[in-house]
Design an enzyme around this catalytic site. Structure first.
Site, PDB file in Angstrom:
ATOM      1  N   LYS A 195       0.857  -1.187   0.000  1.00  0.00           N
ATOM      2  CA  LYS A 195       0.000   0.000   0.000  1.00  0.00           C
ATOM      3  C   LYS A 195       0.890   1.232   0.000  1.00  0.00           C
ATOM      4  O   LYS A 195       1.696   1.428   0.918  1.00  0.00           O
ATOM      5  CB  LYS A 195      -0.903  -0.016   1.229  1.00  0.00           C
ATOM      6  CG  LYS A 195      -1.755   1.235   1.349  1.00  0.00           C
ATOM      7  CD  LYS A 195      -2.761   1.132   2.473  1.00  0.00           C
ATOM      8  CE  LYS A 195      -3.545   2.420   2.610  1.00  0.00           C
ATOM      9  NZ  LYS A 195      -4.558   2.349   3.660  1.00  0.00           N
ATOM     10  N   LYS A 248      -2.121  -1.495  -3.870  1.00  0.00           N
ATOM     11  CA  LYS A 248      -3.003  -0.340  -3.772  1.00  0.00           C
ATOM     12  C   LYS A 248      -2.194   0.947  -3.808  1.00  0.00           C
ATOM     13  O   LYS A 248      -1.208   1.030  -3.079  1.00  0.00           O
ATOM     14  CB  LYS A 248      -3.778  -0.434  -2.458  1.00  0.00           C
ATOM     15  CG  LYS A 248      -4.689   0.725  -2.195  1.00  0.00           C
ATOM     16  CD  LYS A 248      -5.189   0.675  -0.783  1.00  0.00           C
ATOM     17  CE  LYS A 248      -6.002   1.928  -0.524  1.00  0.00           C
ATOM     18  NZ  LYS A 248      -6.424   2.062   0.825  1.00  0.00           N
TER      19      LYS A 248
HETATM   20  C1  PBG Z   1      -7.471   3.274   5.643  1.00  0.00           C
HETATM   21  C2  PBG Z   1      -7.740   3.201   4.189  1.00  0.00           C
HETATM   22  C3  PBG Z   1      -7.589   4.179   3.194  1.00  0.00           C
HETATM   23  C4  PBG Z   1      -8.107   3.649   2.018  1.00  0.00           C
HETATM   24  C5  PBG Z   1      -8.505   2.333   2.315  1.00  0.00           C
HETATM   25  N1  PBG Z   1      -8.259   2.082   3.666  1.00  0.00           N
HETATM   26  C6  PBG Z   1      -7.108   5.585   3.282  1.00  0.00           C
HETATM   27  C7  PBG Z   1      -5.730   5.881   3.661  1.00  0.00           C
HETATM   28  O1  PBG Z   1      -4.885   4.996   3.832  1.00  0.00           O
HETATM   29  O2  PBG Z   1      -5.481   7.057   3.839  1.00  0.00           O
HETATM   30  C8  PBG Z   1      -8.213   4.340   0.687  1.00  0.00           C
HETATM   31  C9  PBG Z   1      -9.264   3.824  -0.248  1.00  0.00           C
HETATM   32  C10 PBG Z   1      -9.573   4.706  -1.389  1.00  0.00           C
HETATM   33  O3  PBG Z   1      -8.962   5.770  -1.615  1.00  0.00           O
HETATM   34  O4  PBG Z   1     -10.500   4.340  -2.135  1.00  0.00           O
HETATM   35  N2  PBG Z   1      -6.159   3.285   6.044  1.00  0.00           N
END
Ligand code: PBG
Length: 324
Positions: A195, A248
């Site tokens: 991520k 992601k």
């Molecule tokens: C929580 C999380 C996030 C997303 C999914 N889980 C936001 C972040 O990490 O700031 C993003 C999902 C999206 O942008 O569609 N940590």
């Protein structure tokens, strides 16, 4: 053999011919649809930053889940909003949280739907960080305890899978151990393994009220420039017990998806995140492109790159086209 004997256009002469040789096939079975659940009753409130997405209270999310299942989409991923936030995010591991109640309600009404939950503290902490803060820094190991409790709460409520998105080191191992100790050996872990610290999460942070109050997430989410770390992150999560892994965001990271697909024999998910979704809507609103065509091209690109599972806010729209 080259021109004039070889003519590549022969395979493009009709829609049926193109369909025959089109190797990448999208199906509703590829998709996971994200849902935002909130406290309260009778709530189905449009999310300002995300066209076509809503905040649902538990009573209203069930009808949505039925519609999703009827479209042939196998799974949902739940995000929760708390009644109130605090320094450690204590509502995250409450059995009474909107997410836990939504899981139970959906599993009762639509048992065939796979229900997964996002496991992270950012929507529950008043500072908006994904972990516990100590002297202004993220306390990785203290956070693991909290995430494990959160995962167990979701699994006890009936979640088929938990999806840790916090990017703390060691969380997959801790969550697996906690689940097993609680007798929840059948609960799967979909880890947000690779991520990246991405500006494409902007619309989501509005939706989940989860933007960090100060600073950013660069001390835990990956640096977009450090692609090679993605393979180590994924390998470690598999060793720690992840059943499925995720890359992601998806679109700016198609190379990472391909590398992961070539390297690992494990179901690979890609998250087509909120900013990627809204870029297409915003461009279409300006008359710059067609939503449906751009959506399908995007989803095919993610699948062609190697994703087995696509988490996308387009899931319902795409599944509707596939039903035709
Ligand atoms: C929580 C999380 C996030 C997303 C999914 N889980 C936001 C972040 O990490 O700031 C993003 C999902 C999206 O942008 O569609 N940590």
């Amino acid at each position: 053999m080259t021109f004039p004997y070889t003519r590549m256009r022969r395979l493009r002469t009709s829609p049926a011919m193109r369909r025959l040789v089109g190797q990448t096939r999208l199906s509703a079975s590829d998709f996971v649809y994200p849902l935002f659940v909130c406290p309260g009753r009778g709530v189905k409130e449009p999310i300002g930053s995300m066209t076509g997405c809503f905040h649902f209270s538990v009573d209203r999310v069930v009808e949505e889940a039925r519609e999703i299942a009827a479209l042939g989409i196998p799974a949902v991923l739940l995000f929760g909003l708390p009644e109130k936030k605090d320094g450690v995010g204590s509502e995250a591991w409450s059995a009474e949280s909107a997410v836990c109640r939504a899981v139970a309600a959906i599993k009762q009404a639509v048992p065939e739907l796979v229900v997964m939950t996002d496991v992270c503290l950012c929507a529950y902490t008043d500072h908006g960080h994904c972990g516990i803060l100590k002297d202004g820094r993220i306390d990785n190991d203290a956070t693991l305890e909290r995430l494990s409790e959160m995962a167990v709460a979701h699994a006890r409520a009936g979640a088929d899978g938990v999806a840790p998105s916090d990017m703390m080191d060691g969380r997959v191992l801790w969550i697996r151990r906690a689940l097993d100790e609680a007798g929840l050996t059948d609960t799967a872990i979909l880890s947000y393994a690779a991520k990246f610290a991405s500006a494409f999460y902007g619309p989501f942070r509005d939706a989940a009220h989860s933007a960090p109050a100060d600073g950013d997430r660069k001390s835990y989410q990956m640096d977009p420039a450090a692609g090679a770390q993605a393979m180590r992150e994924i390998a470690l999560d598999i060793e720690e017990g992840a059943d499925m892994v995720m890359v992601k965001p998806a679109l700016a990271y198609l190379d990472i998806i391909r590398q992961a697909k070539d390297r690992f024999d494990i179901p690979l998910a890609a998250y087509n995140v909120s900013g990627e979704y809204m870029m297409i809507h915003a461009a279409a609103e300006k008359g710059l492109c067609d939503v449906q065509q751009t959506m399908l091209e995007t989803l095919i690109a993610i699948k062609r790159a190697g994703a087995d599972i696509i988490i996308t806010y387009f899931a319902k729209d795409a599944a509707r086209i596939m039903q035709k």
